[in-house]
Design a protein around this motif. Structure first.
Motif, mmCIF file in Angstrom:
data_model
loop_
_atom_site.group_PDB
_atom_site.id
_atom_site.type_symbol
_atom_site.label_atom_id
_atom_site.label_comp_id
_atom_site.label_asym_id
_atom_site.label_seq_id
_atom_site.Cartn_x
_atom_site.Cartn_y
_atom_site.Cartn_z
ATOM 1 N N ARG A 132 28.123 7.511 43.140
ATOM 2 C CA ARG A 132 29.039 9.290 43.010
ATOM 3 C C ARG A 132 30.063 9.012 44.085
ATOM 4 O O ARG A 132 31.063 9.460 44.422
ATOM 5 C CB ARG A 132 28.165 10.509 42.335
ATOM 6 N N PHE A 133 29.436 9.129 45.373
ATOM 7 C CA PHE A 133 30.663 9.349 46.121
ATOM 8 C C PHE A 133 31.687 8.216 46.278
ATOM 9 O O PHE A 133 32.924 8.904 46.904
ATOM 10 C CB PHE A 133 29.579 8.702 47.217
ATOM 11 N N GLU A 134 31.184 6.852 45.403
ATOM 12 C CA GLU A 134 32.922 6.224 45.793
ATOM 13 C C GLU A 134 33.832 6.280 44.247
ATOM 14 O O GLU A 134 34.502 5.976 44.505
ATOM 15 C CB GLU A 134 32.048 4.815 46.286
ATOM 16 N N PHE A 135 32.919 7.052 42.860
ATOM 17 C CA PHE A 135 33.958 7.442 42.360
ATOM 18 C C PHE A 135 34.850 8.505 43.028
ATOM 19 O O PHE A 135 35.943 8.884 42.242
ATOM 20 C CB PHE A 135 32.766 8.069 41.617
ATOM 21 N N LEU A 136 34.051 9.862 43.756
ATOM 22 C CA LEU A 136 35.259 10.618 43.838
ATOM 23 C C LEU A 136 36.035 10.147 45.406
ATOM 24 O O LEU A 136 36.705 10.602 45.190
ATOM 25 C CB LEU A 136 34.234 11.843 45.054
ATOM 26 N N LEU A 137 36.108 9.394 45.880
ATOM 27 C CA LEU A 137 36.688 8.798 46.906
ATOM 28 C C LEU A 137 37.733 7.867 45.860
ATOM 29 O O LEU A 137 38.933 8.500 46.297
ATOM 30 C CB LEU A 137 36.197 7.572 48.007
#
Length: 127
Positions: free
Chosen positions: A96-101
């Motif tokens: 999820r974190f990397e999708f947002l990045l």
């Protein structure tokens, strides 16, 4: 005077299993990424895993480029596949974190380099 580019490197979390603080979570990235950015003339910034969307926006505003680093397997449920027995450890919070990045870097029109897991998460993000 030439200004060096600020290169964000997506971090991960490891649980300390030894020393004085077993069980503590530590933010980290393998040092090869840091050293490679320095050798290439950039300034490395390790971006710790978070689900705070405002903080992620600030990270992407303040870097010139992003490296999505290697690590855990990407959760196959993200592309509607069932896990297989050969699947390694996954880390849904990091997914999820990397999708947002990625989403924020695209909004900022800034480049992204995916290495290993990073390339895989880019492929999943773009379908």
């Amino acid at each position: 005077m030439k200004i060096k580019p600020i290169i964000g490197i997506s971090g991960s979390i490891i649980v300390d299993s030894s020393g004085n603080f077993p069980g503590y979570e530590r933010s980290y990235v393998n040092n090869d990424y840091v050293e490679s950015v320095i050798r290439a003339g950039g300034v490395p910034y390790i971006i710790p895993v978070t689900d705070d969307e405002e903080l992620i926006k600030e990270y992407t505003k303040n870097i010139d480029c992003l490296i999505l680093s290697g690590g855990h397997d990407v959760n196959p449920l993200l592309w509607e596949e069932e896990p297989i027995k050969e699947l390694g450890e996954t880390f849904p919070k990091r997914d999820r974190f990397e999708f947002l990045l990625i989403e924020n870097m695209l909004e900022e029109e800034k480049p992204i380099l995916g290495i290993c897991r990073g390339e895989q998460i880019l492929n999943v993000y773009f379908g």
